[in-house]
Every structure is written in C-alpha cells, then in structure tokens.
Design a protein around this motif. Sequence first.
Motif, PDB file in Angstrom:
ATOM      1  N   TRP A  38       0.838  -1.184   0.000  1.00  0.00           N
ATOM      2  CA  TRP A  38       0.000   0.000   0.000  1.00  0.00           C
ATOM      3  C   TRP A  38       0.873   1.235   0.000  1.00  0.00           C
ATOM      4  O   TRP A  38       1.838   1.327   0.760  1.00  0.00           O
ATOM      5  N   ASP A  74      -7.143   4.590  -3.586  1.00  0.00           N
ATOM      6  CA  ASP A  74      -7.479   4.081  -4.916  1.00  0.00           C
ATOM      7  C   ASP A  74      -6.220   4.042  -5.773  1.00  0.00           C
ATOM      8  O   ASP A  74      -5.165   4.535  -5.373  1.00  0.00           O
ATOM      9  N   GLU A  75      -6.340   3.440  -6.958  1.00  0.00           N
ATOM     10  CA  GLU A  75      -5.189   3.275  -7.850  1.00  0.00           C
ATOM     11  C   GLU A  75      -4.656   4.617  -8.371  1.00  0.00           C
ATOM     12  O   GLU A  75      -3.462   4.764  -8.589  1.00  0.00           O
ATOM     13  N   ILE A  76      -5.533   5.584  -8.573  1.00  0.00           N
ATOM     14  CA  ILE A  76      -5.098   6.897  -9.080  1.00  0.00           C
ATOM     15  C   ILE A  76      -4.191   7.567  -8.052  1.00  0.00           C
ATOM     16  O   ILE A  76      -3.087   8.018  -8.374  1.00  0.00           O
ATOM     17  N   GLY A  78      -2.656   6.093  -5.535  1.00  0.00           N
ATOM     18  CA  GLY A  78      -1.477   5.240  -5.398  1.00  0.00           C
ATOM     19  C   GLY A  78      -0.466   5.500  -6.497  1.00  0.00           C
ATOM     20  O   GLY A  78       0.736   5.559  -6.249  1.00  0.00           O
ATOM     21  N   GLY A  79      -0.938   5.668  -7.722  1.00  0.00           N
ATOM     22  CA  GLY A  79      -0.054   5.968  -8.846  1.00  0.00           C
ATOM     23  C   GLY A  79       0.638   7.313  -8.691  1.00  0.00           C
ATOM     24  O   GLY A  79       1.827   7.455  -8.995  1.00  0.00           O
ATOM     25  N   ARG A  82       3.336   6.845  -6.136  1.00  0.00           N
ATOM     26  CA  ARG A  82       4.477   6.121  -6.701  1.00  0.00           C
ATOM     27  C   ARG A  82       5.325   7.049  -7.571  1.00  0.00           C
ATOM     28  O   ARG A  82       6.551   6.972  -7.557  1.00  0.00           O
TER      29      ARG A  82
END
Length: 107
Positions: A38, A74-76, A78-79, A82
């Motif tokens: 995460w 959410d993935e957005i 998280g991206g 990153r």
Amino acid sequence: MAIHIDADVKIDSKVLTDVAEALEPHATDMFKQRAGRWMAVVEFGHVERTEPGPDEDKNPSVKIRVTSVEVAGDEITGGRLRGLQREMYERRTSGDTLFAHNEDEVA
C-alpha cells in the motif's frame, strides 16, 4: 559542512490513535492480502536518541515513530504517490546532477 554520523534507525512499534484510525479502513484488505503493498504518505517523529559511551562498540541510534499516515485509497492516488516516490528517489540518488539546471533557472 554537515557532519556525518553513522547512526542506526529504529522504528518504534507503538501505534498512535490517529495512525490506527487512518489505517482502520484498510485493515481488512491488509489482512486478506498477505503479499499486498500500500502506498501512503507518512510522517515520522523523533522518540529517542541513544549515544553509546566512548568505550562501547555500538553505533549511535535514533528511534522514530509513525506520527501520521494517509494510505492511498485508490489506484489513481497510489499511482500519484508512486510517481512522487520515484521523483524523490531520483533526486536523492542523483547527486544533484539531474536537477542542476533547476538551480540555474532560479538564480
């Protein structure tokens, strides 16, 4: 000129109430995914500093604790985190060579 001290870093395992509350919505997902990862924004706070005596064969150490955390929901997000992590890594490991032109523009 900064003085370099070869200190060990220890992470205090005490979980503050605010940190536990921020992790609570993710606890079930974290439990289910044994190999899960995460992304999060984390703040550390200084807890303790240990300086060995002159005759001790130990490194000095600093103990830190997670004082604040927000986990990407959410993935957005998280991206984005990153990408920011990658940028921070490149800045830290580049020896300032990648970003030298930015300093010239500011001057």
